[in-house]
Design an enzyme around this catalytic site. Structure first.
Site, mmCIF file in Angstrom:
data_model
loop_
_atom_site.group_PDB
_atom_site.id
_atom_site.type_symbol
_atom_site.label_atom_id
_atom_site.label_comp_id
_atom_site.label_asym_id
_atom_site.label_seq_id
_atom_site.Cartn_x
_atom_site.Cartn_y
_atom_site.Cartn_z
ATOM 1 N N HIS A 184 0.871 -1.181 0.000
ATOM 2 C CA HIS A 184 0.000 0.000 0.000
ATOM 3 C C HIS A 184 0.905 1.226 0.000
ATOM 4 O O HIS A 184 1.847 1.303 0.802
ATOM 5 C CB HIS A 184 -0.907 -0.011 1.235
ATOM 6 C CG HIS A 184 -1.729 1.235 1.385
ATOM 7 N ND1 HIS A 184 -2.927 1.434 0.719
ATOM 8 C CD2 HIS A 184 -1.514 2.352 2.113
ATOM 9 C CE1 HIS A 184 -3.414 2.627 1.042
ATOM 10 N NE2 HIS A 184 -2.573 3.208 1.879
ATOM 11 N N ASN B 72 11.542 0.629 3.966
ATOM 12 C CA ASN B 72 10.813 -0.291 3.074
ATOM 13 C C ASN B 72 11.796 -1.223 2.378
ATOM 14 O O ASN B 72 12.917 -0.822 2.042
ATOM 15 C CB ASN B 72 10.065 0.528 2.013
ATOM 16 C CG ASN B 72 9.307 -0.350 1.029
ATOM 17 O OD1 ASN B 72 8.555 -1.232 1.426
ATOM 18 N ND2 ASN B 72 9.526 -0.120 -0.256
ATOM 19 N N HIS C 84 12.419 -3.316 -1.026
ATOM 20 C CA HIS C 84 11.938 -3.352 -2.410
ATOM 21 C C HIS C 84 12.817 -4.297 -3.244
ATOM 22 O O HIS C 84 14.053 -4.183 -3.195
ATOM 23 C CB HIS C 84 11.959 -1.937 -3.008
ATOM 24 C CG HIS C 84 11.407 -1.894 -4.399
ATOM 25 N ND1 HIS C 84 10.106 -2.275 -4.688
ATOM 26 C CD2 HIS C 84 11.969 -1.557 -5.586
ATOM 27 C CE1 HIS C 84 9.900 -2.155 -5.988
ATOM 28 N NE2 HIS C 84 11.008 -1.727 -6.557
HETATM 29 C C1 GRF Z 1 9.014 -9.266 -1.055
HETATM 30 O O1 GRF Z 1 9.633 -9.707 -2.237
HETATM 31 C C2 GRF Z 1 9.037 -7.773 -0.998
HETATM 32 O O2 GRF Z 1 10.212 -7.207 -1.464
HETATM 33 C C3 GRF Z 1 7.899 -7.478 -1.938
HETATM 34 O O3 GRF Z 1 6.899 -8.390 -1.542
HETATM 35 C C4 GRF Z 1 7.534 -9.563 -1.096
HETATM 36 C C5 GRF Z 1 6.977 -9.890 0.255
HETATM 37 O O4 GRF Z 1 7.345 -11.162 0.684
HETATM 38 N N1 GRF Z 1 7.530 -6.116 -1.986
HETATM 39 P P1 GRF Z 1 6.943 -11.654 2.138
HETATM 40 O O5 GRF Z 1 5.500 -11.313 2.385
HETATM 41 O O6 GRF Z 1 7.855 -10.974 3.118
HETATM 42 O O7 GRF Z 1 7.161 -13.148 2.121
#
Ligand code: GRF
Length: 225
Positions: free
Chosen positions: A110, A129, A131
Protein backbone atom coordinates in the site's frame (compact mmCIF):
# COMPACT_ATOMS: atom_id res chain seq x y z
CA UNK A 1 7.05 -8.98 27.68
CA UNK A 2 7.32 -5.25 28.16
CA UNK A 3 8.37 -5.60 31.80
CA UNK A 4 11.50 -7.67 31.06
CA UNK A 5 12.70 -5.59 28.10
CA UNK A 6 15.35 -2.94 28.78
CA UNK A 7 14.09 0.55 28.00
CA UNK A 8 16.89 0.99 25.44
CA UNK A 9 15.71 -1.86 23.20
CA UNK A 10 14.27 -0.19 20.09
CA UNK A 11 10.67 -1.07 19.24
CA UNK A 12 9.67 -2.01 15.70
CA UNK A 13 6.25 -2.05 14.11
CA UNK A 14 6.11 -4.15 10.93
CA UNK A 15 3.65 -3.62 8.06
CA UNK A 16 2.82 -6.61 5.86
CA UNK A 17 0.38 -7.64 3.14
CA UNK A 18 1.18 -11.28 2.45
CA UNK A 19 3.27 -14.33 3.19
CA UNK A 20 5.43 -12.52 5.74
CA UNK A 21 8.67 -14.40 5.08
CA UNK A 22 10.56 -11.13 5.64
CA UNK A 23 8.64 -10.57 8.88
CA UNK A 24 9.76 -14.08 9.84
CA UNK A 25 13.38 -13.12 9.16
CA UNK A 26 12.94 -10.14 11.49
CA UNK A 27 11.25 -12.27 14.15
CA UNK A 28 14.10 -14.81 14.01
CA UNK A 29 16.76 -12.10 14.16
CA UNK A 30 15.16 -10.37 17.16
CA UNK A 31 14.50 -13.57 19.11
CA UNK A 32 17.72 -15.53 18.49
CA UNK A 33 20.29 -15.87 21.30
CA UNK A 34 22.04 -13.50 21.12
CA UNK A 35 19.76 -11.49 18.82
CA UNK A 36 21.35 -10.57 15.49
CA UNK A 37 18.97 -7.60 15.47
CA UNK A 38 18.78 -6.01 18.93
CA UNK A 39 15.19 -4.79 18.73
CA UNK A 40 11.70 -5.90 19.70
CA UNK A 41 8.76 -6.27 17.28
CA UNK A 42 5.89 -4.81 19.25
CA UNK A 43 3.11 -4.95 16.65
CA UNK A 44 2.27 -6.07 13.11
CA UNK A 45 -0.32 -4.41 10.87
CA UNK A 46 -1.66 -6.09 7.73
CA UNK A 47 -3.96 -4.61 5.09
CA UNK A 48 -4.93 -8.15 3.99
CA UNK A 49 -6.97 -10.42 6.24
CA UNK A 50 -5.59 -13.64 4.73
CA UNK A 51 -1.94 -12.59 5.01
CA UNK A 52 0.00 -15.56 6.36
CA UNK A 53 2.29 -13.09 8.08
CA UNK A 54 -0.52 -12.54 10.63
CA UNK A 55 -0.22 -16.21 11.61
CA UNK A 56 3.56 -15.89 11.86
CA UNK A 57 3.11 -12.89 14.18
CA UNK A 58 0.54 -14.71 16.33
CA UNK A 59 2.88 -17.72 16.60
CA UNK A 60 5.54 -15.36 17.94
CA UNK A 61 3.04 -13.75 20.37
CA UNK A 62 3.17 -10.43 18.55
CA UNK A 63 -0.11 -8.48 18.61
CA UNK A 64 -1.63 -7.69 15.21
CA UNK A 65 -4.08 -5.28 13.63
CA UNK A 66 -5.96 -5.76 10.37
CA UNK A 67 -6.50 -2.42 8.60
CA UNK A 68 -8.18 -2.59 5.19
CA UNK A 69 -9.11 0.11 2.67
CA UNK A 70 -12.51 -1.32 1.62
CA UNK A 71 -14.63 0.16 4.48
CA UNK A 72 -13.11 3.58 3.72
CA UNK A 73 -14.01 3.22 0.04
CA UNK A 74 -17.61 2.46 1.06
CA UNK A 75 -17.73 5.45 3.43
CA UNK A 76 -16.35 7.80 0.77
CA UNK A 77 -18.26 6.30 -2.16
CA UNK A 78 -16.94 7.67 -5.43
CA UNK A 79 -14.12 9.69 -3.87
CA UNK A 80 -11.13 7.37 -3.79
CA UNK A 81 -8.72 10.16 -2.86
CA UNK A 82 -10.78 11.01 0.24
CA UNK A 83 -11.03 7.30 1.11
CA UNK A 84 -7.26 6.91 0.92
CA UNK A 85 -6.64 10.05 2.97
CA UNK A 86 -8.95 8.82 5.74
CA UNK A 87 -7.46 5.32 5.60
CA UNK A 88 -3.91 6.67 5.75
CA UNK A 89 -4.68 9.06 8.61
CA UNK A 90 -6.09 6.14 10.60
CA UNK A 91 -3.06 4.03 9.65
CA UNK A 92 -0.78 6.69 11.12
CA UNK A 93 -2.91 6.82 14.27
CA UNK A 94 -2.83 3.02 14.64
CA UNK A 95 0.95 3.04 14.24
CA UNK A 96 1.60 5.93 16.63
CA UNK A 97 -0.59 4.49 19.40
CA UNK A 98 1.89 1.58 19.58
CA UNK A 99 4.77 4.04 20.13
CA UNK A 100 7.32 2.35 17.84
CA UNK A 101 10.79 3.75 17.23
CA UNK A 102 10.67 2.58 13.64
CA UNK A 103 8.23 1.18 11.07
CA UNK A 104 9.42 -1.55 8.71
CA UNK A 105 7.42 -2.13 5.52
CA UNK A 106 8.13 -5.79 4.77
CA UNK A 107 6.04 -6.72 1.73
CA UNK A 108 3.54 -3.91 2.47
CA UNK A 109 1.61 -3.35 -0.76
CA UNK A 110 0.00 0.00 0.00
CA UNK A 111 1.49 3.34 -1.00
CA UNK A 112 2.13 5.78 1.83
CA UNK A 113 0.51 9.15 1.15
CA UNK A 114 1.37 12.30 3.07
CA UNK A 115 -1.62 11.65 5.35
CA UNK A 116 0.20 8.56 6.64
CA UNK A 117 3.77 9.82 6.36
CA UNK A 118 3.60 13.28 7.91
CA UNK A 119 2.34 12.26 11.37
CA UNK A 120 5.14 9.68 11.59
CA UNK A 121 7.79 12.14 10.45
CA UNK A 122 6.52 14.71 12.97
CA UNK A 123 6.68 12.07 15.73
CA UNK A 124 10.29 11.23 14.79
CA UNK A 125 9.39 7.67 13.81
CA UNK A 126 11.64 6.29 11.04
CA UNK A 127 10.03 4.37 8.15
CA UNK A 128 11.90 1.95 5.94
CA UNK A 129 10.81 -0.29 3.07
CA UNK A 130 12.10 -3.42 1.38
CA UNK A 131 11.94 -3.35 -2.41
CA UNK A 132 12.98 -6.20 -4.73
CA UNK A 133 14.80 -4.08 -7.30
CA UNK A 134 17.82 -1.80 -7.55
CA UNK A 135 17.40 1.94 -6.84
CA UNK A 136 15.59 3.69 -9.67
CA UNK A 137 14.64 0.47 -11.44
CA UNK A 138 11.20 -1.16 -11.50
CA UNK A 139 9.52 1.03 -8.89
CA UNK A 140 6.19 -0.23 -7.57
CA UNK A 141 4.49 -3.63 -7.73
CA UNK A 142 5.62 -6.58 -9.85
CA UNK A 143 9.28 -5.52 -9.77
CA UNK A 144 10.72 -9.05 -9.96
CA UNK A 145 8.51 -10.01 -12.91
CA UNK A 146 9.40 -6.80 -14.76
CA UNK A 147 13.12 -7.30 -14.14
CA UNK A 148 12.81 -10.89 -15.35
CA UNK A 149 11.13 -9.76 -18.59
CA UNK A 150 13.71 -7.02 -19.12
CA UNK A 151 16.49 -9.60 -18.75
CA UNK A 152 14.82 -11.90 -21.30
CA UNK A 153 14.77 -8.96 -23.73
CA UNK A 154 18.44 -8.24 -23.08
CA UNK A 155 17.66 -4.85 -21.54
CA UNK A 156 19.40 -5.53 -18.20
CA UNK A 157 22.17 -7.85 -17.07
CA UNK A 158 21.11 -8.24 -13.46
CA UNK A 159 18.78 -7.03 -10.77
CA UNK A 160 18.87 -6.63 -6.99
CA UNK A 161 17.11 -5.55 -3.84
CA UNK A 162 17.23 -2.58 -1.54
CA UNK A 163 16.12 -1.39 1.86
CA UNK A 164 15.44 2.34 1.76
CA UNK A 165 13.93 5.19 3.77
CA UNK A 166 10.32 5.87 2.81
CA UNK A 167 9.41 9.21 1.22
CA UNK A 168 6.31 10.33 -0.68
CA UNK A 169 7.66 9.02 -3.99
CA UNK A 170 7.22 5.24 -4.33
CA UNK A 171 10.48 3.27 -3.86
CA UNK A 172 12.58 6.44 -4.30
CA UNK A 173 13.77 7.15 -0.75
CA UNK A 174 17.47 7.13 0.14
CA UNK A 175 18.84 3.56 0.03
CA UNK A 176 20.19 2.03 3.25
CA UNK A 177 21.28 -1.31 1.82
CA UNK A 178 21.61 -2.26 -1.85
CA UNK A 179 22.49 -5.78 -2.97
CA UNK A 180 22.89 -6.85 -6.58
CA UNK A 181 21.49 -10.20 -7.70
CA UNK A 182 22.89 -11.73 -10.85
CA UNK A 183 20.52 -13.08 -13.49
CA UNK A 184 21.16 -16.38 -15.18
CA UNK A 185 20.28 -17.43 -18.76
CA UNK A 186 17.61 -20.15 -18.80
CA UNK A 187 16.51 -19.57 -15.19
CA UNK A 188 12.75 -19.59 -14.54
CA UNK A 189 10.93 -16.73 -12.83
CA UNK A 190 10.13 -18.87 -9.77
CA UNK A 191 13.80 -19.71 -9.27
CA UNK A 192 14.83 -16.09 -9.62
CA UNK A 193 12.13 -15.11 -7.10
CA UNK A 194 13.41 -17.68 -4.65
CA UNK A 195 17.00 -16.42 -4.95
CA UNK A 196 15.86 -12.82 -4.50
CA UNK A 197 13.81 -13.69 -1.42
CA UNK A 198 16.83 -15.39 0.16
CA UNK A 199 18.84 -12.18 -0.28
CA UNK A 200 15.93 -10.13 1.07
CA UNK A 201 15.75 -12.23 4.24
CA UNK A 202 19.37 -11.34 5.03
CA UNK A 203 19.25 -7.70 4.01
CA UNK A 204 15.95 -6.77 5.67
CA UNK A 205 17.71 -7.59 8.95
CA UNK A 206 20.91 -5.72 8.02
CA UNK A 207 18.95 -2.74 6.66
CA UNK A 208 16.78 -2.52 9.78
CA UNK A 209 19.86 -2.68 12.03
CA UNK A 210 21.61 0.07 10.06
CA UNK A 211 18.50 2.26 10.04
CA UNK A 212 18.09 1.86 13.80
CA UNK A 213 21.74 2.79 14.33
CA UNK A 214 21.21 5.97 12.32
CA UNK A 215 18.02 6.79 14.19
CA UNK A 216 19.87 6.46 17.51
CA UNK A 217 22.74 8.65 16.24
CA UNK A 218 20.28 11.30 15.07
CA UNK A 219 18.39 11.25 18.34
CA UNK A 220 21.63 11.57 20.30
CA UNK A 221 22.73 14.49 18.14
CA UNK A 222 19.38 16.15 18.73
CA UNK A 223 19.62 15.49 22.48
CA UNK A 224 16.60 13.14 22.32
CA UNK A 225 17.73 9.80 23.78
C1 GRF B 1 9.01 -9.27 -1.05
O1 GRF B 1 9.63 -9.71 -2.24
C2 GRF B 1 9.04 -7.77 -1.00
O2 GRF B 1 10.21 -7.21 -1.46
C3 GRF B 1 7.90 -7.48 -1.94
O3 GRF B 1 6.90 -8.39 -1.54
C4 GRF B 1 7.53 -9.56 -1.10
C5 GRF B 1 6.98 -9.89 0.25
O4 GRF B 1 7.35 -11.16 0.68
N1 GRF B 1 7.53 -6.12 -1.99
P1 GRF B 1 6.94 -11.65 2.14
O5 GRF B 1 5.50 -11.31 2.38
O6 GRF B 1 7.86 -10.97 3.12
O7 GRF B 1 7.16 -13.15 2.12
Amino acid sequence: MATSTPAATPCLLVLISGNGSNLQALISATTSTPPTLPARIIHVISNKKAAFGLTRAANANIPTTYHNLVPYKKQHAGDIAAARRAYDAELARLILEQKPDMVVCAGWMHIFSDAALQPLVEAGVGIINLHPALPGQFDGAGAIERAYEAFQKGEIGGTGIMVHWVIGEVDRGEPIVVREVEMVEGEGLAELEERIHKVEHVEIVNGTRMALERLVREREAAGRT
